[in-house]
Design an enzyme around this catalytic site. Structure first.
Site, short mmCIF file in Angstrom:
data_model
loop_
_atom_site.label_atom_id
_atom_site.label_comp_id
_atom_site.label_asym_id
_atom_site.label_seq_id
_atom_site.Cartn_x
_atom_site.Cartn_y
_atom_site.Cartn_z
N THR A 1 0.84 -1.20 0.00
CA THR A 1 0.00 0.00 0.00
C THR A 1 0.88 1.26 0.00
O THR A 1 0.64 2.19 -0.78
CB THR A 1 -0.96 0.00 1.21
OG1 THR A 1 -1.45 -1.32 1.42
CG2 THR A 1 -2.13 0.94 0.99
N ASP B 1 2.40 5.47 5.47
CA ASP B 1 2.79 4.07 5.63
C ASP B 1 1.53 3.20 5.67
O ASP B 1 0.42 3.70 5.90
CB ASP B 1 3.61 3.90 6.92
CG ASP B 1 4.51 2.68 6.87
OD1 ASP B 1 4.35 1.82 5.98
OD2 ASP B 1 5.39 2.56 7.76
N GLY B 2 1.71 1.92 5.50
CA GLY B 2 0.61 0.97 5.58
C GLY B 2 0.50 0.36 6.97
O GLY B 2 1.21 0.76 7.89
N ALA B 3 -0.39 -0.61 7.11
CA ALA B 3 -0.55 -1.31 8.39
C ALA B 3 -1.09 -2.70 8.13
O ALA B 3 -1.75 -2.94 7.12
CB ALA B 3 -1.50 -0.54 9.31
N ASP B 4 -0.80 -3.60 9.05
CA ASP B 4 -1.36 -4.95 8.96
C ASP B 4 -2.74 -5.02 9.61
O ASP B 4 -3.58 -5.80 9.21
CB ASP B 4 -0.41 -5.95 9.63
CG ASP B 4 0.92 -5.96 8.91
OD1 ASP B 4 0.94 -6.27 7.71
OD2 ASP B 4 1.93 -5.60 9.54
N GLY C 1 4.61 -4.44 10.51
CA GLY C 1 5.78 -5.32 10.49
C GLY C 1 5.58 -6.58 9.67
O GLY C 1 6.45 -7.46 9.68
N GLY C 2 4.45 -6.63 8.94
CA GLY C 2 4.23 -7.79 8.07
C GLY C 2 5.34 -7.94 7.04
O GLY C 2 5.62 -9.03 6.57
N GLY C 3 5.98 -6.83 6.70
CA GLY C 3 7.10 -6.85 5.76
C GLY C 3 8.44 -6.79 6.47
O GLY C 3 9.47 -6.54 5.85
N GLU D 1 10.39 1.55 10.38
CA GLU D 1 9.11 2.25 10.22
C GLU D 1 8.79 3.04 11.48
O GLU D 1 8.29 4.17 11.41
CB GLU D 1 7.99 1.25 9.93
CG GLU D 1 8.05 0.67 8.53
CD GLU D 1 7.06 -0.45 8.30
OE1 GLU D 1 6.59 -0.58 7.17
OE2 GLU D 1 6.76 -1.21 9.24
C1 5RP Z 1 5.88 -3.60 6.61
C2 5RP Z 1 4.58 -3.06 7.09
C3 5RP Z 1 3.53 -2.82 6.06
O1 5RP Z 1 3.17 -1.48 6.07
C4 5RP Z 1 2.36 -3.71 6.40
O2 5RP Z 1 2.81 -5.07 6.42
C5 5RP Z 1 1.23 -3.56 5.38
O3 5RP Z 1 1.65 -4.04 4.13
P1 5RP Z 1 0.67 -4.07 2.89
O4 5RP Z 1 0.33 -2.68 2.56
O5 5RP Z 1 1.46 -4.78 1.82
O6 5RP Z 1 -0.55 -4.88 3.29
O7 5RP Z 1 4.35 -2.81 8.25
O8 5RP Z 1 6.72 -3.91 7.69
#
Ligand code: 5RP
Length: 233
Positions: free
Chosen positions: A32, A85-88, A99-101, A107
């Site tokens: 995202t 930034d995105g979020a899980d 932190g999914g990535g 971050e």
């Molecule tokens: C990476 C993150 C990402 O922002 C989170 O995992 C969301 O990822 P995506 O937008 O691909 O769903 O925290 O560490």
């Protein structure tokens, strides 16, 4: 375009409206945040937008360079104007799991240095409580400490799983050379309290809880974008 991608795109386009000329911009990680970086890159190229980006991961760094966004550092700019930034997972209180990535530590450093933090997400990321729907909490750990940290996490009620790499044997290594434990806690009543307890364990570098850091979330829905705004304490 698939529906979830469209939701992410709509949220990203709302967020980039907050970026003004000459801003220092924190660049988030994940699919995202990547859409926001691409949108900013287009504005840099076609609308003469002058910004400098501080990437929160190698992924964000490489994408920003590909998109023509000039890069700077926290050494040069310890205060960031806005981070996207995105979020899980996120709640309406703007408590997040990230932190999914595996980019959680950088971050959080970037978010803490930002005057304004904007989170962008698709509607699947919303939850009534963090930890719902089997969402795990990523925890960055110095590899030397993996086993004792796992034991302490069990004492805190988690099922800890060391994240395995894809395309490499063994555990995933973060951009900081550390391992990641994904802690399955179930629904979490008090994320701020649990975050402190986990952070106190020797060997833990950072947790994926982001509490009290977010100003605005844009959540892409099918026909609209939901905005949640909070006064940061
Ligand atoms: C990476 C993150 C990402 O922002 C989170 O995992 C969301 O990822 P995506 O937008 O691909 O769903 O925290 O560490």
């Amino acid at each position: 375009m698939d529906a979830i991608l469209e939701q992410k795109q709509k949220a990203a386009l709302e967020a980039v409206k907050h970026v003004k000329d000459n801003f220092i911009v924190g660049l988030g990680s994940g699919s995202t945040a990547a859409l926001a970086i691409e949108a900013l890159g287009k504005q840099v190229k076609t609308q003469n937008l002058h910004i400098k980006g501080i990437p929160s991961s190698y992924q964000a760094f490489q994408l920003a360079v590909d998109c023509g966004i000039p890069i700077t550092t926290l050494e040069e700019h310890p205060q960031i104007d806005v981070t996207i930034d995105g979020a899980d997972q996120l709640t309406t209180e703007l408590f997040l799991i990230k932190g999914g990535g595996a980019a959680l530590a950088r971050e959080k450093i970037v978010a803490a240095a930002s005057k304004q933090n904007i989170i962008i997400a698709d509607q699947n990321k919303k939850a009534a409580h963090l930890g719902a729907n089997n969402q795990f909490v990523p925890i960055e750990v110095i590899p030397f400490a993996l086993t004792p940290v796992k034991q302490k996490l069990c004492e805190l009620g988690a099922k800890p799983v060391v994240r395995e790499a894809k395309g490499k044997l063994g555990p995933i290594l973060t951009d900081n050379g550390n391992a990641v434990i994904d802690g399955y806690f179930g629904e979490i009543a008090n994320p701020a309290d649990l975050a402190v307890k986990i952070k106190m364990i020797p060997g833990v570098v950072e947790t994926g809880f982001f509490v009290g850091l977010t100003d605005i979330a844009y959540i892409g829905m099918d026909n609209t974008v939901e905005k949640i705004a909070k006064q940061r304490k």
